[in-house]
Scaffold this motif. Sequence first.
Motif, short mmCIF file in Angstrom:
data_model
loop_
_atom_site.label_atom_id
_atom_site.label_comp_id
_atom_site.label_asym_id
_atom_site.label_seq_id
_atom_site.Cartn_x
_atom_site.Cartn_y
_atom_site.Cartn_z
N PHE A 1 -0.43 8.01 -7.95
CA PHE A 1 -0.41 6.42 -7.59
C PHE A 1 -1.39 5.65 -8.74
CE2 PHE A 1 0.40 8.56 -3.65
CZ PHE A 1 1.54 7.86 -3.11
N ILE A 2 -0.82 5.00 -9.57
CA ILE A 2 -1.77 4.48 -10.57
C ILE A 2 -2.61 3.65 -10.32
CG2 ILE A 2 -1.38 3.03 -12.81
CD1 ILE A 2 -0.22 5.97 -12.82
N THR A 3 -2.31 2.72 -9.26
CA THR A 3 -3.46 1.80 -8.91
C THR A 3 -4.63 2.30 -8.30
OG1 THR A 3 -2.08 1.38 -6.97
CG2 THR A 3 -1.77 -0.12 -8.58
N THR A 4 -4.51 3.43 -7.58
CA THR A 4 -5.50 4.06 -6.79
C THR A 4 -6.05 5.24 -7.37
OG1 THR A 4 -4.17 5.41 -5.31
CG2 THR A 4 -4.47 3.13 -4.54
N GLY A 5 -5.24 5.79 -8.28
CA GLY A 5 -5.70 7.12 -9.04
C GLY A 5 -5.79 8.12 -8.11
N GLN A 6 -4.82 8.16 -6.93
CA GLN A 6 -4.69 9.25 -6.01
C GLN A 6 -3.41 9.94 -6.72
OE1 GLN A 6 -3.52 8.25 -2.40
NE2 GLN A 6 -3.37 10.12 -1.44
N VAL A 7 -3.53 11.35 -6.68
CA VAL A 7 -2.73 12.40 -7.23
C VAL A 7 -2.46 13.40 -6.04
CG1 VAL A 7 -2.22 14.41 -8.78
CG2 VAL A 7 -3.56 12.46 -9.28
N VAL A 8 -0.90 13.40 -5.82
CA VAL A 8 -0.60 14.43 -4.55
C VAL A 8 0.19 15.60 -5.15
CG1 VAL A 8 0.63 14.37 -2.51
CG2 VAL A 8 -0.64 12.35 -2.95
N ASP A 9 -0.21 16.63 -4.85
CA ASP A 9 0.58 17.97 -5.62
C ASP A 9 1.75 17.88 -4.46
OD1 ASP A 9 1.31 20.23 -6.76
OD2 ASP A 9 -0.39 21.22 -6.46
N VAL A 10 2.89 18.29 -5.23
CA VAL A 10 4.16 18.28 -4.53
C VAL A 10 4.79 19.61 -5.00
CG1 VAL A 10 6.60 17.36 -3.86
CG2 VAL A 10 4.53 15.71 -4.24
N THR A 11 4.51 20.59 -4.08
CA THR A 11 5.33 21.94 -4.45
C THR A 11 5.64 22.64 -3.29
OG1 THR A 11 2.83 23.03 -3.93
CG2 THR A 11 3.24 22.59 -6.09
N ASP B 1 0.97 -0.80 0.01
CA ASP B 1 -0.08 0.04 -0.08
C ASP B 1 0.93 1.24 -0.02
OD1 ASP B 1 -2.03 2.08 0.29
OD2 ASP B 1 -2.70 1.19 2.06
N PHE B 2 1.29 1.78 -1.11
CA PHE B 2 2.14 2.76 -1.31
C PHE B 2 1.33 4.10 -0.99
CE2 PHE B 2 3.66 -0.32 -4.53
CZ PHE B 2 5.03 -0.77 -3.77
N SER B 3 0.26 4.08 -0.67
CA SER B 3 -0.64 5.44 -0.43
C SER B 3 -0.81 5.60 1.11
CB SER B 3 -1.95 5.25 -1.25
OG SER B 3 -2.84 4.10 -0.69
N VAL B 4 -0.04 4.69 1.76
CA VAL B 4 -0.16 5.11 3.33
C VAL B 4 0.73 6.45 3.60
CG1 VAL B 4 -0.69 2.63 4.12
CG2 VAL B 4 1.57 3.47 3.74
N PRO B 5 0.31 6.98 4.60
CA PRO B 5 0.92 8.39 4.91
C PRO B 5 2.38 8.37 5.02
CG PRO B 5 -1.07 8.06 6.25
CD PRO B 5 -0.90 6.98 5.70
N SER B 6 3.13 7.34 5.47
CA SER B 6 4.33 7.37 5.92
C SER B 6 5.10 7.01 4.40
CB SER B 6 4.77 6.04 6.63
OG SER B 6 4.52 5.03 6.34
N ALA B 7 4.27 6.29 3.37
CA ALA B 7 4.89 6.37 2.31
C ALA B 7 4.80 7.58 1.34
CB ALA B 7 4.24 5.23 1.37
N ILE B 8 3.64 8.04 1.46
CA ILE B 8 3.46 9.43 0.85
C ILE B 8 4.53 10.52 1.04
CG2 ILE B 8 2.05 11.33 0.54
CD1 ILE B 8 -0.50 9.16 0.58
N SER B 9 4.87 10.59 2.48
CA SER B 9 5.80 11.42 3.04
C SER B 9 7.00 11.18 2.57
CB SER B 9 5.86 11.26 4.68
OG SER B 9 6.81 11.97 5.17
#
Length: 52
Positions: free
Chosen positions: A42-52, A12-20
């Motif tokens: 995250f291709i599998t979940t479709g989640q997009v995180v803006d990193v600015t 689960d690459f979308s867990v908070p520790s992985a995202i951080s």
Amino acid sequence: MHGSGGNKPQNDFSVPSAISHYRQQITDYRKQTNAKRALLIFITTGQVVDVT
């Protein structure tokens, strides 16, 4: 040979520790390349995180 018992570990690459962790890597890369914006997708979940 592995059976199909359904005991596969799931990543689960979308867990908070992985995202951080990914955010920090992308932030470092973005600064080195002078990019104004970066997206973590995250291709599998479709989640997009803006990193600015």
